[in-house]
Design an enzyme around this catalytic site. Structure first.
Site, PDB file in Angstrom:
ATOM      1  N   LYS A  44       0.834  -1.222   0.000  1.00  0.00           N
ATOM      2  CA  LYS A  44       0.000   0.000   0.000  1.00  0.00           C
ATOM      3  C   LYS A  44       0.862   1.261   0.000  1.00  0.00           C
ATOM      4  O   LYS A  44       0.355   2.369   0.119  1.00  0.00           O
ATOM      5  CB  LYS A  44      -0.902   0.029   1.239  1.00  0.00           C
ATOM      6  CG  LYS A  44      -1.944  -1.059   1.308  1.00  0.00           C
ATOM      7  CD  LYS A  44      -3.095  -0.719   2.262  1.00  0.00           C
ATOM      8  CE  LYS A  44      -2.681  -0.483   3.665  1.00  0.00           C
ATOM      9  NZ  LYS A  44      -3.840  -0.287   4.566  1.00  0.00           N
ATOM     10  N   LYS A  46       2.694   2.307   2.398  1.00  0.00           N
ATOM     11  CA  LYS A  46       2.555   2.967   3.700  1.00  0.00           C
ATOM     12  C   LYS A  46       3.656   2.445   4.617  1.00  0.00           C
ATOM     13  O   LYS A  46       3.921   1.256   4.655  1.00  0.00           O
ATOM     14  CB  LYS A  46       1.194   2.630   4.330  1.00  0.00           C
ATOM     15  CG  LYS A  46       0.048   3.510   3.899  1.00  0.00           C
ATOM     16  CD  LYS A  46      -1.107   3.397   4.895  1.00  0.00           C
ATOM     17  CE  LYS A  46      -2.038   4.575   4.758  1.00  0.00           C
ATOM     18  NZ  LYS A  46      -3.105   4.586   5.771  1.00  0.00           N
TER      19      LYS A  46
HETATM   20  N1  C2G Z   1     -10.373   7.179   9.046  1.00  0.00           N
HETATM   21  C1  C2G Z   1     -11.364   8.090   9.393  1.00  0.00           C
HETATM   22  N2  C2G Z   1     -11.010   9.355   9.709  1.00  0.00           N
HETATM   23  C2  C2G Z   1      -9.701   9.739   9.689  1.00  0.00           C
HETATM   24  C3  C2G Z   1      -8.695   8.806   9.352  1.00  0.00           C
HETATM   25  C4  C2G Z   1      -9.061   7.511   9.026  1.00  0.00           C
HETATM   26  O1  C2G Z   1     -12.570   7.759   9.420  1.00  0.00           O
HETATM   27  N3  C2G Z   1      -9.396  11.030   9.989  1.00  0.00           N
HETATM   28  C5  C2G Z   1     -10.789   5.807   8.706  1.00  0.00           C
HETATM   29  C6  C2G Z   1     -10.398   5.422   7.282  1.00  0.00           C
HETATM   30  O2  C2G Z   1     -11.390   5.882   6.363  1.00  0.00           O
HETATM   31  C7  C2G Z   1     -10.373   3.901   7.366  1.00  0.00           C
HETATM   32  C8  C2G Z   1      -9.921   3.649   8.818  1.00  0.00           C
HETATM   33  O3  C2G Z   1     -10.122   4.886   9.536  1.00  0.00           O
HETATM   34  O4  C2G Z   1     -11.686   3.369   7.187  1.00  0.00           O
HETATM   35  C9  C2G Z   1      -8.468   3.238   8.914  1.00  0.00           C
HETATM   36  O5  C2G Z   1      -7.692   4.249   8.296  1.00  0.00           O
HETATM   37  P1  C2G Z   1      -6.240   3.830   7.746  1.00  0.00           P
HETATM   38  O6  C2G Z   1      -5.499   3.143   8.804  1.00  0.00           O
HETATM   39  O7  C2G Z   1      -5.644   5.028   7.060  1.00  0.00           O
HETATM   40  O8  C2G Z   1      -6.670   2.741   6.667  1.00  0.00           O
HETATM   41  P2  C2G Z   1      -6.222   2.625   5.137  1.00  0.00           P
HETATM   42  O9  C2G Z   1      -4.758   2.802   5.010  1.00  0.00           O
HETATM   43  O10 C2G Z   1      -7.151   3.477   4.390  1.00  0.00           O
HETATM   44  O11 C2G Z   1      -6.471   1.057   4.882  1.00  0.00           O
HETATM   45  O12 C2G Z   1      -8.085  -2.647   2.455  1.00  0.00           O
HETATM   46  C10 C2G Z   1      -8.349  -1.336   2.881  1.00  0.00           C
HETATM   47  C11 C2G Z   1      -7.154  -0.688   3.515  1.00  0.00           C
HETATM   48  O13 C2G Z   1      -6.445  -1.566   4.372  1.00  0.00           O
HETATM   49  C12 C2G Z   1      -7.597   0.550   4.294  1.00  0.00           C
END
Ligand code: C2G
Length: 146
Positions: A44, A46
């Protein structure tokens, strides 16, 4: 029992994550979090501050979370929904209409919850000027096998 599933990296847990998990749990009775492994985070593009084990333990300490499973790849979602008898997959609105989640509508409900504005792991790292984590720092020590 209504089972909810969500996916993410959940690094440097912040109130945006917590709000997402709280609202996801409110949609059912049992919340499963598929947590991106360190290897999948590379896919990803990340780089998490905390490693998988630490992120997993932090999520397991949250009252809304009932089970944490590894997210190893993009392709596992249908099998996750079937394996855990998931009724609803929940994601933040930044994922709205993403085909990888829309494709799950054949198997379960898919709900996108409004993303929490003003906070993100990237913002935290940038504002704190955090360097890349050295794995021995700030990680929950893994017990040495006796
Ligand atoms: N999130 C949120 N508000 C934020 C930051 C994050 O609602 N200010 C939500 C994201 O939309 C996601 C969850 O928290 O649903 C986890 O965020 P991340 O850890 O950034 O997840 P991500 O990297 O988007 O991974 O297969 C899907 C991926 O693994 C999602």
């Amino acid at each position: 029992m209504k089972r909810v599933l969500t996916y993410g990296t959940f690094d440097l847990l912040h109130y945006g994550h917590i709000r997402l998990l709280k609202r996801a749990k409110e949609l059912g009775d049992y919340l499963i979090v598929a947590l991106s492994t360190d290897e999948f985070n590379e896919i990803k593009h990340k780089k998490a501050y905390h490693n998988y084990e630490t992120r997993k333990k932090m999520l397991e300490a949250i009252r809304y979370v009932d089970l944490v499973i590894p997210e190893d790849n993009w392709e596992q979602k249908v099998s996750d929904v079937k394996k855990y008898y998931v009724d609803t997959v929940v994601m933040g609105s930044d994922w709205e209409n993403d085909e990888r989640f829309e494709a799950l509508r054949k198997y379960c409900d898919v709900v996108y919850l409004e993303r929490t504005e003003g906070v993100s792991t990237t913002k935290i790292k940038r504002e704190l000027g955090l360097q890349r984590a050295v794995n021995s720092v700030d990680q929950i020590p893994i017990p040495k096998h006796k």
